[in-house]
Scaffold this motif. Sequence first.
Motif, PDB file in Angstrom:
ATOM      1  N   GLY A  67      11.913 -11.660   0.316  1.00  0.00           N
ATOM      2  CA  GLY A  67      12.290 -11.246  -1.015  1.00  0.00           C
ATOM      3  C   GLY A  67      11.161 -10.517  -1.720  1.00  0.00           C
ATOM      4  N   ILE A  68      11.527  -9.770  -2.771  1.00  0.00           N
ATOM      5  CA  ILE A  68      10.563  -9.032  -3.594  1.00  0.00           C
ATOM      6  C   ILE A  68      10.849  -9.368  -5.048  1.00  0.00           C
ATOM      7  CG2 ILE A  68       9.838  -6.737  -4.353  1.00  0.00           C
ATOM      8  CD1 ILE A  68      10.315  -5.732  -1.538  1.00  0.00           C
ATOM      9  N   LEU A  69       9.839  -9.754  -5.780  1.00  0.00           N
ATOM     10  CA  LEU A  69      10.016 -10.167  -7.162  1.00  0.00           C
ATOM     11  C   LEU A  69      10.301  -8.984  -8.083  1.00  0.00           C
ATOM     12  CD1 LEU A  69       9.882 -12.518  -9.208  1.00  0.00           C
ATOM     13  CD2 LEU A  69       7.442 -12.049  -9.450  1.00  0.00           C
ATOM     14  N   GLN A  70       9.610  -7.878  -7.880  1.00  0.00           N
ATOM     15  CA  GLN A  70       9.745  -6.732  -8.765  1.00  0.00           C
ATOM     16  C   GLN A  70      11.088  -6.023  -8.515  1.00  0.00           C
ATOM     17  OE1 GLN A  70       7.332  -7.289  -6.576  1.00  0.00           O
ATOM     18  NE2 GLN A  70       5.289  -7.114  -7.506  1.00  0.00           N
ATOM     19  N   SER A  71      11.819  -5.759  -9.583  1.00  0.00           N
ATOM     20  CA  SER A  71      13.125  -5.095  -9.429  1.00  0.00           C
ATOM     21  C   SER A  71      12.978  -3.634  -9.037  1.00  0.00           C
ATOM     22  CB  SER A  71      13.913  -5.205 -10.741  1.00  0.00           C
ATOM     23  OG  SER A  71      13.187  -4.602 -11.812  1.00  0.00           O
ATOM     24  N   ASN A  72      11.895  -3.011  -9.448  1.00  0.00           N
ATOM     25  CA  ASN A  72      11.640  -1.607  -9.096  1.00  0.00           C
ATOM     26  C   ASN A  72      10.260  -1.528  -8.447  1.00  0.00           C
ATOM     27  OD1 ASN A  72      11.846   1.203  -8.930  1.00  0.00           O
ATOM     28  ND2 ASN A  72      10.967   1.494 -10.978  1.00  0.00           N
ATOM     29  N   VAL A  73      10.139  -2.163  -7.287  1.00  0.00           N
ATOM     30  CA  VAL A  73       8.849  -2.290  -6.634  1.00  0.00           C
ATOM     31  C   VAL A  73       8.294  -0.931  -6.233  1.00  0.00           C
ATOM     32  CG1 VAL A  73       9.878  -2.643  -4.336  1.00  0.00           C
ATOM     33  CG2 VAL A  73       7.589  -3.555  -4.842  1.00  0.00           C
ATOM     34  N   GLN A  74       6.979  -0.804  -6.364  1.00  0.00           N
ATOM     35  CA  GLN A  74       6.285   0.438  -6.007  1.00  0.00           C
ATOM     36  C   GLN A  74       4.990   0.093  -5.286  1.00  0.00           C
ATOM     37  OE1 GLN A  74       5.778   3.238  -9.263  1.00  0.00           O
ATOM     38  NE2 GLN A  74       7.558   2.398 -10.354  1.00  0.00           N
ATOM     39  N   PRO A  75       4.442   1.050  -4.536  1.00  0.00           N
ATOM     40  CA  PRO A  75       3.107   0.820  -3.966  1.00  0.00           C
ATOM     41  C   PRO A  75       2.123   0.456  -5.074  1.00  0.00           C
ATOM     42  CG  PRO A  75       4.082   2.768  -2.995  1.00  0.00           C
ATOM     43  CD  PRO A  75       5.005   2.356  -4.112  1.00  0.00           C
ATOM     44  N   GLY A 133      -4.375   3.813  -5.373  1.00  0.00           N
ATOM     45  CA  GLY A 133      -4.054   4.684  -4.248  1.00  0.00           C
ATOM     46  C   GLY A 133      -4.153   3.886  -2.962  1.00  0.00           C
ATOM     47  N   GLU A 134      -3.509   4.346  -1.940  1.00  0.00           N
ATOM     48  CA  GLU A 134      -3.438   3.602  -0.688  1.00  0.00           C
ATOM     49  C   GLU A 134      -4.829   3.235  -0.177  1.00  0.00           C
ATOM     50  OE1 GLU A 134      -1.480   4.060   3.787  1.00  0.00           O
ATOM     51  OE2 GLU A 134      -0.809   5.343   2.139  1.00  0.00           O
ATOM     52  N   GLY A 135      -5.009   1.944   0.092  1.00  0.00           N
ATOM     53  CA  GLY A 135      -6.266   1.464   0.647  1.00  0.00           C
ATOM     54  C   GLY A 135      -7.345   1.154  -0.370  1.00  0.00           C
ATOM     55  N   THR A 136      -7.078   1.335  -1.661  1.00  0.00           N
ATOM     56  CA  THR A 136      -8.138   1.127  -2.656  1.00  0.00           C
ATOM     57  C   THR A 136      -8.323  -0.333  -3.040  1.00  0.00           C
ATOM     58  OG1 THR A 136      -6.538   1.643  -4.396  1.00  0.00           O
ATOM     59  CG2 THR A 136      -7.950   3.441  -3.629  1.00  0.00           C
ATOM     60  N   SER A 137      -7.269  -1.159  -2.917  1.00  0.00           N
ATOM     61  CA  SER A 137      -7.391  -2.579  -3.214  1.00  0.00           C
ATOM     62  C   SER A 137      -6.258  -3.332  -2.541  1.00  0.00           C
ATOM     63  CB  SER A 137      -7.341  -2.839  -4.725  1.00  0.00           C
ATOM     64  OG  SER A 137      -7.374  -4.231  -5.000  1.00  0.00           O
ATOM     65  N   ASN A 138      -6.569  -4.528  -2.089  1.00  0.00           N
ATOM     66  CA  ASN A 138      -5.526  -5.384  -1.544  1.00  0.00           C
ATOM     67  C   ASN A 138      -5.441  -6.700  -2.319  1.00  0.00           C
ATOM     68  OD1 ASN A 138      -3.437  -5.671   0.392  1.00  0.00           O
ATOM     69  ND2 ASN A 138      -4.708  -7.113   1.558  1.00  0.00           N
ATOM     70  N   ARG A 139      -6.012  -6.712  -3.531  1.00  0.00           N
ATOM     71  CA  ARG A 139      -5.960  -7.920  -4.371  1.00  0.00           C
ATOM     72  C   ARG A 139      -5.540  -7.639  -5.804  1.00  0.00           C
ATOM     73  NH1 ARG A 139      -7.265 -13.077  -5.245  1.00  0.00           N
ATOM     74  NH2 ARG A 139      -8.193 -13.634  -7.259  1.00  0.00           N
ATOM     75  N   GLN A 198       0.806  -1.222   0.000  1.00  0.00           N
ATOM     76  CA  GLN A 198       0.000   0.000   0.000  1.00  0.00           C
ATOM     77  C   GLN A 198       0.839   1.271   0.000  1.00  0.00           C
ATOM     78  OE1 GLN A 198      -3.390  -0.072  -0.285  1.00  0.00           O
ATOM     79  NE2 GLN A 198      -3.173  -2.305  -0.480  1.00  0.00           N
ATOM     80  N   ASN A 199       2.050   1.200   0.537  1.00  0.00           N
ATOM     81  CA  ASN A 199       2.920   2.384   0.611  1.00  0.00           C
ATOM     82  C   ASN A 199       4.368   1.924   0.745  1.00  0.00           C
ATOM     83  OD1 ASN A 199       3.258   1.755   3.473  1.00  0.00           O
ATOM     84  ND2 ASN A 199       1.210   2.660   3.742  1.00  0.00           N
ATOM     85  N   THR A 200       5.291   2.882   0.701  1.00  0.00           N
ATOM     86  CA  THR A 200       6.720   2.539   0.773  1.00  0.00           C
ATOM     87  C   THR A 200       7.100   1.979   2.138  1.00  0.00           C
ATOM     88  OG1 THR A 200       7.218   4.847   1.332  1.00  0.00           O
ATOM     89  CG2 THR A 200       7.356   4.215  -0.993  1.00  0.00           C
ATOM     90  N   GLN A 201       6.408   2.384   3.187  1.00  0.00           N
ATOM     91  CA  GLN A 201       6.709   1.853   4.511  1.00  0.00           C
ATOM     92  C   GLN A 201       6.476   0.336   4.552  1.00  0.00           C
ATOM     93  OE1 GLN A 201       4.572   3.709   7.747  1.00  0.00           O
ATOM     94  NE2 GLN A 201       5.236   2.172   9.236  1.00  0.00           N
TER      95      GLN A 201
END
Length: 371
Positions: free
Chosen positions: A176-184, A264-270, A162-165
């Motif tokens: 681990g994180i699959l995306q090389s340039n991960v973003q919210p 945007g933050e909180g709009t979807s978790n799927r 949802q955010n960088t935190q």
Amino acid sequence: MNFGWISRVHPRRGGDEHSGRDEHAPERTHRYDGDQCLRAVRGGGAVAAGAGVLAHGQLCRAGRRAEILLVRRCAGAGHHGHGHARHGQALTWDDTLGKDFKYNISLNGSYNKNEVGNIPTSDGIIHGAGDELYNNASEFYRAENGQPIGYFWGYKTAGIFQNTQEIDEWRAVGNGILQSNVQPGDVRFVDRNHDGQINDKDKVNLGNGTPDFTLGLNLGFVYKGFDFSIVANGAFGQQIVQSYRNHTRPTPNYTTAILDRWHGEGTSNRIPRVTDSNINYQFSDLFIQNGDYLRLSTLTLGYDFAKLFKGKAVSQARLYFQVQNLFTITGYDGMDPEIGFGSSNNSWVSGLDYGYYPRPRTVLVGVNLKF
């Protein structure tokens, strides 16, 4: 009044259920009069007396007819290197109330479980084909020793960043994180072995397209010249892979599910954010849905006008209305949960929905004439 009860029991010969053979003893049929009844059990039948009893496969009631079928099959490793166990039951009941009302009920069901036993390859796996979900997609189904045949192999997910935190906290605990340039808005793929990487070692069994249970129901009645019948069927316990879009290109259409995407933050978790790549659509449980359904396949209503005609020139003049595929009860959001489709490359996998045309609803009007 006569009571008819038929029991068919198919025990395996030799007592070895895992011999890999599918042989059955001859069908056993029993009929009794009056208030006698037959208790159907695996391996044989026994006579009991009583009236109006229906419990544990035992049915006793004068003037009725019932039929029960118990089937149990279990096969071991064959030339395909897999085993299965299938159990089925069928029950039919016919009855007459008064002079004019007759009805019948037929119910059948089966249970299926399969497990791959002995694949003679170095890794014990028959690998599924790539390039099926979309261009250059990796293998997402396989047959493997100790697993159901044609199981879906991919990543588990744990929602959307949802955010960088949240991204920093995920990394801080060693995931681990699959995306090389991960973003919210990107998918959080589960690092199953907590080695700080997302790779094939993190892929797991996500289900398979073979139903655990199947069900069939027939119900009908006749009253004077009227007749009515329904046929229903269902399947339960299977999963469906839904892939309607080529995720390697930005131009193919989405389904309306994309309206619930993360924006945007909180709009979807799927559903992840929209991107120009397929980085969030590596095969995972995001492609998987439960495929349970119960379908009213056929409903028929008819009336026989023959009794209105004098003489016997016409023995039947039945007008009927029929609706096929009247409705389906399901939680699946695709076009049709009754997929049953295997890969064009491998027939041993099922439950792959690539957007095939669904069954239509059909309305028929017909006439049956007998002279």
